[in-house]
Design an enzyme around this catalytic site. Sequence first.
Site, PDB file in Angstrom:
ATOM      1  N   ASN A   1       5.600  54.719  16.172  1.00 32.80           N
ATOM      2  CA  ASN A   1       4.316  54.064  16.387  1.00 32.80           C
ATOM      3  C   ASN A   1       3.617  54.566  17.640  1.00 32.80           C
ATOM      4  OD1 ASN A   1       2.501  52.360  15.015  1.00 32.80           O
ATOM      5  ND2 ASN A   1       4.167  50.959  14.526  1.00 32.80           N
TER       6      ASN A   1
ATOM      7  N   GLU B   1       7.412  51.364   3.411  1.00 34.95           N
ATOM      8  CA  GLU B   1       7.755  49.946   3.484  1.00 34.95           C
ATOM      9  C   GLU B   1       7.840  49.288   2.106  1.00 34.95           C
ATOM     10  OE1 GLU B   1       5.484  48.581   7.490  1.00 34.95           O
ATOM     11  OE2 GLU B   1       4.416  49.860   6.089  1.00 34.95           O
TER      12      GLU B   1
ATOM     13  N   ASP C   1       3.116  47.925  18.567  1.00 34.09           N
ATOM     14  CA  ASP C   1       2.532  48.795  17.543  1.00 34.09           C
ATOM     15  C   ASP C   1       1.812  49.965  18.212  1.00 34.09           C
ATOM     16  OD1 ASP C   1       1.445  49.791  15.161  1.00 34.09           O
ATOM     17  OD2 ASP C   1       1.000  47.812  14.359  1.00 34.09           O
TER      18      ASP C   1
ATOM     19  N   ARG D   1       6.726  58.700   5.214  1.00 31.86           N
ATOM     20  CA  ARG D   1       5.310  59.000   5.403  1.00 31.86           C
ATOM     21  C   ARG D   1       5.011  59.108   6.890  1.00 31.86           C
ATOM     22  NH1 ARG D   1       2.406  54.940   7.594  1.00 31.86           N
ATOM     23  NH2 ARG D   1       2.880  52.735   7.197  1.00 31.86           N
TER      24      ARG D   1
ATOM     25  N   ASN E   1       3.103  58.210  10.240  1.00 29.15           N
ATOM     26  CA  ASN E   1       2.503  57.010  10.785  1.00 29.15           C
ATOM     27  C   ASN E   1       1.627  57.414  11.972  1.00 29.15           C
ATOM     28  OD1 ASN E   1       2.196  54.171  10.403  1.00 29.15           O
ATOM     29  ND2 ASN E   1       3.504  53.777  12.175  1.00 29.15           N
TER      30      ASN E   1
END
Length: 301
Positions: free
Chosen positions: A156, A123, A206, A103, A105
């Site tokens: 990220n 995940e 992140d 997917r 992110n």
Amino acid sequence: MMMSSVKVDSVLKVGALVGEGPVWEESDQTLLFVDIVGQKIHRWSSTTNQIQSVETADTVGFAVPRRSGGYVAGVGRSVVAVDWSTQTMSSLAEVDEDKPNNRLNDGKVDPFGRLLAGTMGKEVRPAENQRQQGSLFSVTSDLTVTKHLDQVDISNGLDWSLDQRTFYYIDSLSLTVDAFDYDSNTGWIGNRRVVYRMEEGEGLPDGMTLDIEGRLWVACYNGGRVINIDPATGVRLQTVPLPVMKTTSCCFGGPDYSDLYVTSASLGLDQSERRLQPLAGDIFRVTGLGVKGRPSNSFSG
């Protein structure tokens, strides 16, 4: 020089499963952000305190403004156009067609209107996935998709230096913040190097943003903080603690871009952790940092 007094407030009790990807919209003084697993794009008005939301049919990794109006979002493995007024979406491009378990992110637009967005394996539990399944892509105004990196664990945070010649990037499970040379004409990236290694207790790097002094602000997932890094020296200059552990991303906003907005997640907390972190999933505003951010960029396609 006197240190300004840093203050952290929860400004929006949205209880996001995985709040992410905050973008400040200057024209309306609104904060755009997503709830990845909650499958929603949210717009919160800082002036009226109203929130509007659009549901997506799959996980939504990011949403960014589009120059021609509306937004572009990463839904599942599709880059989609979002018409906010009709709450409809249409696909512009697909990535990772050969990896149905991936997917999109985090994603962000460079100063020239090019979108960069990355993927990851879905995940099993938060921050646990099949590794090295992800890639980093760019999408140009004519919707050409180019793969720049592969074997990424969890694509990220991303941003660009003030002179646009350096691209900063986070692959969370590497526990580093990296830099690349960036060619803004072609979108080429190369000469990867580490600018910061996470320290014990800082969790996973992140989302991140850059301030007008060229320094990085990195949200630390499972670290309950945002750290301020000088990428030129690799030195951590400041740590801003938050009352939640799963801090996910940040952006500057407010009338003069001096407020830092921070998103957070509640997914993956057990009952005792939830009791200790009643604000998990909220949006926070950090004031008094004494530094400003830059306006966000809009996708040119």
